[in-house]
Design a protein around this motif. Structure first.
Motif, PDB file in Angstrom:
ATOM      1  N   GLU A  36       9.723  31.005  24.869  1.00  0.00           N
ATOM      2  CA  GLU A  36      10.896  30.126  24.885  1.00  0.00           C
ATOM      3  C   GLU A  36      10.570  28.788  24.225  1.00  0.00           C
ATOM      4  O   GLU A  36      11.354  28.287  23.417  1.00  0.00           O
ATOM      5  CB  GLU A  36      11.369  29.890  26.319  1.00  0.00           C
ATOM      6  CG  GLU A  36      12.003  31.088  26.974  1.00  0.00           C
ATOM      7  CD  GLU A  36      12.308  30.846  28.460  1.00  0.00           C
ATOM      8  OE1 GLU A  36      12.333  29.663  28.889  1.00  0.00           O
ATOM      9  OE2 GLU A  36      12.519  31.836  29.178  1.00  0.00           O
ATOM     10  N   LYS A  40      12.041  27.126  20.580  1.00  0.00           N
ATOM     11  CA  LYS A  40      12.797  25.872  20.559  1.00  0.00           C
ATOM     12  C   LYS A  40      12.077  24.750  19.813  1.00  0.00           C
ATOM     13  O   LYS A  40      12.714  23.823  19.327  1.00  0.00           O
ATOM     14  CB  LYS A  40      13.077  25.406  21.987  1.00  0.00           C
ATOM     15  CG  LYS A  40      13.999  26.322  22.756  1.00  0.00           C
ATOM     16  CD  LYS A  40      14.163  25.847  24.177  1.00  0.00           C
ATOM     17  CE  LYS A  40      15.011  26.805  24.989  1.00  0.00           C
ATOM     18  NZ  LYS A  40      15.091  26.383  26.393  1.00  0.00           N
ATOM     19  N   ASN A  41      10.766  24.811  19.784  1.00  0.00           N
ATOM     20  CA  ASN A  41       9.966  23.729  19.207  1.00  0.00           C
ATOM     21  C   ASN A  41       8.954  24.333  18.245  1.00  0.00           C
ATOM     22  O   ASN A  41       7.943  24.864  18.674  1.00  0.00           O
ATOM     23  CB  ASN A  41       9.212  22.967  20.307  1.00  0.00           C
ATOM     24  CG  ASN A  41      10.134  22.448  21.379  1.00  0.00           C
ATOM     25  OD1 ASN A  41      10.918  21.553  21.148  1.00  0.00           O
ATOM     26  ND2 ASN A  41      10.038  23.030  22.567  1.00  0.00           N
TER      27      ASN A  41
END
Length: 126
Positions: A36, A40-41
């Motif tokens: 996750e 996202k990053n």
């Protein structure tokens, strides 16, 4: 030959196997969270830490598999000895049992330190 009861070994073997199963399941959850974060990053700093944790999770998964195998192997040796000696095992097997106990305690300490480090990482990026 000195003999001792196998009752304490059997109980500890079961406890250790359940612990290894728990840690393996926990690794799957940690891996899911890691993915996750990676999704996202995708900055360089984040990806370097993601790779670090991926590597650590692989190492710990291998450690779990090896430790679980050693526990099962010792369990089989003790069970075979107990069948031959009417529910008792040779005292010489107690040394290996103590080694396994130390390995389990050491593994749990390392795993919990990794989990703590990972939770710090999560709080930084979530």
């Amino acid at each position: 030959m000195n003999y001792t009861s196998v009752a304490h070994c059997g109980h500890e073997h079961q406890e250790w196997i359940k612990a290894m199963d728990f840690y393996k399941d926990d690794l799957q959850l940690l891996q899911k969270r890691l993915m996750e974060i990676a999704g996202k990053n995708n900055g360089h700093d984040t990806m370097a830490e993601v790779e670090h944790f991926q590597n650590q999770f692989i190492v710990q998964r291998n450690n779990i598999d090896e430790l679980r195998h050693s526990i099962k192997e010792h369990e089989n040796v003790v069970a075979a000895d107990a069948r031959v000696h009417a529910g008792k095992m040779e005292s010489s097997h107690s040394g290996r049992h103590a080694e396994l106990k130390d390995q389990v305690v050491s593994f749990e300490k390392i795993f919990n330190e990794l989990r703590h480090e990972f939770n710090s990482f999560l709080s930084k990026w979530m």
